[in-house]
Design a protein around this motif. Structure first.
Motif, PDB file in Angstrom:
ATOM      1  N   PRO A  10       0.854  -1.157   0.132  1.00 33.77           N
ATOM      2  CA  PRO A  10       0.002   0.139   0.051  1.00 33.77           C
ATOM      3  C   PRO A  10       0.891   1.266   0.143  1.00 33.77           C
ATOM      4  O   PRO A  10       1.844   1.365   0.811  1.00 33.77           O
ATOM      5  CB  PRO A  10      -0.957  -0.108   1.213  1.00 33.77           C
ATOM      6  N   SER A  11       0.261   2.353  -0.556  1.00 27.94           N
ATOM      7  CA  SER A  11       1.131   3.581  -0.896  1.00 27.94           C
ATOM      8  C   SER A  11       1.479   4.266   0.600  1.00 27.94           C
ATOM      9  O   SER A  11       2.657   4.444   0.745  1.00 27.94           O
ATOM     10  CB  SER A  11       0.297   4.362  -1.778  1.00 27.94           C
ATOM     11  N   LYS A  12       0.554   4.069   1.453  1.00 28.09           N
ATOM     12  CA  LYS A  12       0.623   4.828   2.954  1.00 28.09           C
ATOM     13  C   LYS A  12       1.622   4.012   3.198  1.00 28.09           C
ATOM     14  O   LYS A  12       2.724   4.752   4.069  1.00 28.09           O
ATOM     15  CB  LYS A  12      -0.730   4.804   3.687  1.00 28.09           C
ATOM     16  N   ASP A  13       1.905   2.692   3.614  1.00 27.70           N
ATOM     17  CA  ASP A  13       2.630   2.098   4.283  1.00 27.70           C
ATOM     18  C   ASP A  13       4.149   2.320   3.679  1.00 27.70           C
ATOM     19  O   ASP A  13       5.257   2.223   4.402  1.00 27.70           O
ATOM     20  CB  ASP A  13       2.280   0.427   4.371  1.00 27.70           C
ATOM     21  N   GLY A  14       4.105   2.057   2.458  1.00 25.03           N
ATOM     22  CA  GLY A  14       5.545   2.132   1.610  1.00 25.03           C
ATOM     23  C   GLY A  14       6.265   3.549   1.524  1.00 25.03           C
ATOM     24  O   GLY A  14       7.251   3.502   1.937  1.00 25.03           O
ATOM     25  N   THR A  15       5.282   4.629   1.660  1.00 28.16           N
ATOM     26  CA  THR A  15       5.572   5.896   1.914  1.00 28.16           C
ATOM     27  C   THR A  15       6.423   5.979   3.381  1.00 28.16           C
ATOM     28  O   THR A  15       7.447   6.753   3.609  1.00 28.16           O
ATOM     29  CB  THR A  15       4.764   7.146   1.547  1.00 28.16           C
ATOM     30  N   ALA A  16       5.649   5.563   4.258  1.00 29.29           N
ATOM     31  CA  ALA A  16       6.126   5.678   5.633  1.00 29.29           C
ATOM     32  C   ALA A  16       7.446   4.990   5.831  1.00 29.29           C
ATOM     33  O   ALA A  16       8.235   5.565   6.625  1.00 29.29           O
ATOM     34  CB  ALA A  16       4.933   5.274   6.810  1.00 29.29           C
ATOM     35  N   LEU A  17       7.634   4.004   5.301  1.00 24.30           N
ATOM     36  CA  LEU A  17       8.735   3.171   5.685  1.00 24.30           C
ATOM     37  C   LEU A  17      10.075   3.564   4.604  1.00 24.30           C
ATOM     38  O   LEU A  17      11.024   3.950   5.520  1.00 24.30           O
ATOM     39  CB  LEU A  17       8.559   1.605   5.037  1.00 24.30           C
ATOM     40  N   VAL A  18       9.825   4.288   3.656  1.00 28.94           N
ATOM     41  CA  VAL A  18      10.749   5.047   2.743  1.00 28.94           C
ATOM     42  C   VAL A  18      11.261   6.210   3.445  1.00 28.94           C
ATOM     43  O   VAL A  18      12.351   6.547   3.735  1.00 28.94           O
ATOM     44  CB  VAL A  18      10.536   5.160   1.324  1.00 28.94           C
ATOM     45  N   GLY A  19      10.063   6.942   3.760  1.00 26.88           N
ATOM     46  CA  GLY A  19      10.381   8.258   4.660  1.00 26.88           C
ATOM     47  C   GLY A  19      11.317   8.208   5.724  1.00 26.88           C
ATOM     48  O   GLY A  19      12.107   8.910   6.095  1.00 26.88           O
ATOM     49  N   GLU A  20      11.017   6.781   6.444  1.00 35.29           N
ATOM     50  CA  GLU A  20      11.838   6.664   7.667  1.00 35.29           C
ATOM     51  C   GLU A  20      13.176   6.575   7.341  1.00 35.29           C
ATOM     52  O   GLU A  20      14.181   6.649   8.228  1.00 35.29           O
ATOM     53  CB  GLU A  20      11.266   5.405   8.351  1.00 35.29           C
ATOM     54  N   GLY A  21      13.356   5.672   6.257  1.00 34.89           N
ATOM     55  CA  GLY A  21      14.857   5.327   5.805  1.00 34.89           C
ATOM     56  C   GLY A  21      15.548   6.473   5.360  1.00 34.89           C
ATOM     57  O   GLY A  21      16.800   6.722   5.875  1.00 34.89           O
ATOM     58  N   ILE A  22      14.711   7.499   4.622  1.00 29.46           N
ATOM     59  CA  ILE A  22      15.680   8.841   4.470  1.00 29.46           C
ATOM     60  C   ILE A  22      15.866   9.575   5.759  1.00 29.46           C
ATOM     61  O   ILE A  22      16.906  10.072   5.932  1.00 29.46           O
ATOM     62  CB  ILE A  22      14.451   9.410   3.332  1.00 29.46           C
ATOM     63  N   LYS A  23      15.054   9.527   6.583  1.00 30.47           N
ATOM     64  CA  LYS A  23      15.254  10.055   7.847  1.00 30.47           C
ATOM     65  C   LYS A  23      16.317   9.538   8.546  1.00 30.47           C
ATOM     66  O   LYS A  23      17.087  10.313   9.285  1.00 30.47           O
ATOM     67  CB  LYS A  23      14.056  10.061   8.955  1.00 30.47           C
ATOM     68  N   GLN A  24      16.674   8.382   8.420  1.00 30.96           N
ATOM     69  CA  GLN A  24      17.725   7.582   9.283  1.00 30.96           C
ATOM     70  C   GLN A  24      18.962   7.601   8.437  1.00 30.96           C
ATOM     71  O   GLN A  24      19.992   7.005   8.927  1.00 30.96           O
ATOM     72  CB  GLN A  24      17.361   6.327   9.543  1.00 30.96           C
ATOM     73  N   GLY A  25      19.155   8.467   7.247  1.00 39.40           N
ATOM     74  CA  GLY A  25      20.362   8.603   6.423  1.00 39.40           C
ATOM     75  C   GLY A  25      20.561   7.527   5.676  1.00 39.40           C
ATOM     76  O   GLY A  25      22.012   7.306   5.206  1.00 39.40           O
ATOM     77  N   TYR A  26      19.639   6.687   5.347  1.00 37.86           N
ATOM     78  CA  TYR A  26      19.812   5.690   4.294  1.00 37.86           C
ATOM     79  C   TYR A  26      20.207   6.344   2.979  1.00 37.86           C
ATOM     80  O   TYR A  26      20.049   6.980   2.504  1.00 37.86           O
ATOM     81  CB  TYR A  26      18.522   4.680   3.918  1.00 37.86           C
ATOM     82  N   ARG A  27      21.477   5.632   2.455  1.00 34.18           N
ATOM     83  CA  ARG A  27      22.168   6.090   1.129  1.00 34.18           C
ATOM     84  C   ARG A  27      20.917   5.549   0.145  1.00 34.18           C
ATOM     85  O   ARG A  27      20.204   4.838   0.403  1.00 34.18           O
ATOM     86  CB  ARG A  27      23.405   5.481   0.982  1.00 34.18           C
ATOM     87  N   SER A  28      21.336   6.145  -1.053  1.00 31.05           N
ATOM     88  CA  SER A  28      20.198   5.850  -2.226  1.00 31.05           C
ATOM     89  C   SER A  28      20.312   4.235  -2.466  1.00 31.05           C
ATOM     90  O   SER A  28      19.203   3.777  -2.804  1.00 31.05           O
ATOM     91  CB  SER A  28      20.897   6.616  -3.466  1.00 31.05           C
ATOM     92  N   SER A  29      21.441   3.735  -2.330  1.00 30.82           N
ATOM     93  CA  SER A  29      21.732   2.344  -2.748  1.00 30.82           C
ATOM     94  C   SER A  29      20.718   1.398  -1.592  1.00 30.82           C
ATOM     95  O   SER A  29      20.385   0.396  -1.966  1.00 30.82           O
ATOM     96  CB  SER A  29      23.044   1.748  -2.729  1.00 30.82           C
ATOM     97  N   GLU A  30      20.920   1.801  -0.497  1.00 34.74           N
ATOM     98  CA  GLU A  30      20.148   1.156   0.654  1.00 34.74           C
ATOM     99  C   GLU A  30      18.808   1.357   0.516  1.00 34.74           C
ATOM    100  O   GLU A  30      18.011   0.462   0.949  1.00 34.74           O
ATOM    101  CB  GLU A  30      20.558   1.819   2.001  1.00 34.74           C
ATOM    102  N   LEU A  31      18.325   2.436  -0.073  1.00 31.05           N
ATOM    103  CA  LEU A  31      16.799   2.718  -0.011  1.00 31.05           C
ATOM    104  C   LEU A  31      16.580   1.479  -1.229  1.00 31.05           C
ATOM    105  O   LEU A  31      15.311   1.146  -1.038  1.00 31.05           O
ATOM    106  CB  LEU A  31      16.492   3.982  -0.467  1.00 31.05           C
TER     107      LEU A  31
END
Length: 312
Positions: A173-194
Motif C-alpha cells: 500500500p502507498s501509505k505504508d510504503g511511503t512511511a517506510l521509505v520516509g523513515e529510511g531517508i530520515k535515518q540517513g539511508y544512502r540511495s543504494s540502501e533505499l
C-alpha cells in the motif's frame, strides 16, 4: 551611495543567475551532432530527418535537463533502423518526464532539501514517476525526510521515490510504503540502501499482504537505526532459505536475488501492469526487446521493417 550599492547588487545577482543557468544547461556539442548525423546517414536517414531530433535534445539541455539518456535513445533507435518519426514521440515523452522530475525536485529544494547530484536525481525521479510514484507521494516523502536530523538530498529523495514505485509493484500500500521509505531517508539511508530495502520488501510482498510479515515491525527497526543489510538477516535461517529458493524457482531460477527482482520487474512492465502514462511508451519497450537481433539486422539490411520473419 546607497543607489550605487543597489545597482551593484542587482548586477551581481544577474551574473549569479546567468552562471547557474550556464552550469545547468547542457546544449549538444558539435561532436555529438556530427556523430549522430553520421549514424543516421549510415542507416539511410537524411540530415533533414535527424536535425529536428537533435534540436529537441539541445533545447532540453538548455533548459537544464539531462541529455545523456535522450542521446542514448536516439543512438539506440537509429542504430536499429527505426524511423526518426517514431523516435520523436519517445523523446518527447522522456523529456516530459524529466521536466516533471525537475519541477518536483526544485519544489523539494525550496523546502530545505540539499541539491546533491542534480542530474542523477532528475533521471532517477523521472524513472520513479514513470513507474507509478505520484507527485503527491514525492511531496509526502520530502516532508517526512525533513523530520529527522539527517540533511537529505534531492538524490536520496529521488531514490526513495523510485523505491516506493518498486514497493507498489509488489502490492505494498502507498501509505505504508511511503512511511517506510520516509523513515529510511530520515535515518540517513544512502540511495543504494533505499533501493535494497525496496527490492527486499517487494520480493516479500505476499508475506506482508498475508500477514506473515509486518511493515510496522520493519519500520520500527529502521527507526531504531538498523541498516538495510541487517533488516532481513533472520531470513538466512533454514526455513527462510527454503522460501527464498522457492521464490527464485517460481521466478525462473535467475542468478542472484537482485537480478531475479529486476527480471520480474521487467516482466511486469512489459505485461502492461504499469500506469497509463507508462503504457504509451510501449514502442520504446518493443525496441528494447529487439536488441538481441541487432547483429542480424546489420547483416541483413533488407529486413528493415524488423518484422521478425525468418528468425529462429
Amino acid at each position: 551611495m546607497r543607489k550605487r550599492i543597489v545597482i551593484e547588487m542587482g548586477v551581481l545577482s544577474l551574473m549569479v543567475a546567468l552562471t547557474t543557468a550556464s552550469v545547468w544547461a547542457e546544449p549538444l556539442s558539435v561532436q555529438d551532432r556530427e556523430a549522430i548525423t553520421r549514424l543516421g546517414s549510415a542507416q539511410g536517414r537524411s540530415e533533414n530527418e535527424i536535425t529536428p531530433l537533435l534540436d529537441h535534445v539541445s533545447k532540453a539541455g538548455e533548459r537544464g535537463l539531462p541529455t545523456e539518456s535522450l542521446l542514448n535513445k536516439m543512438r539506440e533507435g537509429l542504430a536499429k533502423g527505426v524511423e526518426p518519426k517514431r523516435i520523436d514521440p519517445v523523446l518527447r515523452q522522456m523529456t516530459s518526464r524529466l521536466e516533471s522530475a525537475h519541477e518536483v525536485l526544485e519544489e523539494a529544494k525550496s523546502r530545505g532539501l540539499s541539491e546533491g547530484n542534480r542530474q542523477r536525481a532528475i533521471e532517477t525521479m523521472a524513472e520513479a514517476l514513470s513507474r507509478g510514484t505520484t507527485v503527491d507521494e514525492v511531496r509526502e516523502l520530502s516532508r517526512l525526510s525533513q523530520e529527522g536530523r539527517h540533511k537529505a538530498t534531492q538524490e536520496e529523495l529521488a531514490a526513495g521515490a523510485k523505491g516506493l514505485a518498486v514497493m507498489k509493484e509488489g502490492r505494498i500500500p502507498s501509505k505504508d510504503g511511503t512511511a517506510l521509505v520516509g523513515e529510511g531517508i530520515k535515518q540517513g539511508y544512502r540511495s543504494s540502501e533505499l533501493m535494497d530495502l525496496s527490492r527486499e520488501v517487494k520480493r516479500r510482498g505476499s508475506d506482508f499482504e498475508d500477514g506473515r510479515a509486518s511493515l510496522q515491525t520493519l519500520r520500527d527497526k529502521v527507526s531504531k537505526g538498523e541498516r538495510s543489510d541487517r533488516l532481513f538477516r533472520d531470513d538466512h535461517s533454514d526455513s527462510g532459505g527454503d522460501r527464498d529458493r522457492r521464490d527464485r524457482g517460481d521466478r525462473g531460477g535467475k542468478g542472484s536475488r537482485d537480478d531475479s527482482d529486476r527480471d520480474r520487474s521487467d516482466r511486469q512492465e512489459q505485461s502492461g501492469s504499469r500506469d497509463r502514462s507508462e503504457r504509451i511508451d510501449r514502442p520504446d519497450k518493443v525496441d528494447r526487446v529487439e536488441r538481441p537481433e541487432r547483429q542480424d539486422s546489420r547483416d541483413r539490411p533488407e529486413r528493415s521493417d524488423h518484422s521478425g520473419r525468418g528468425r529462429d
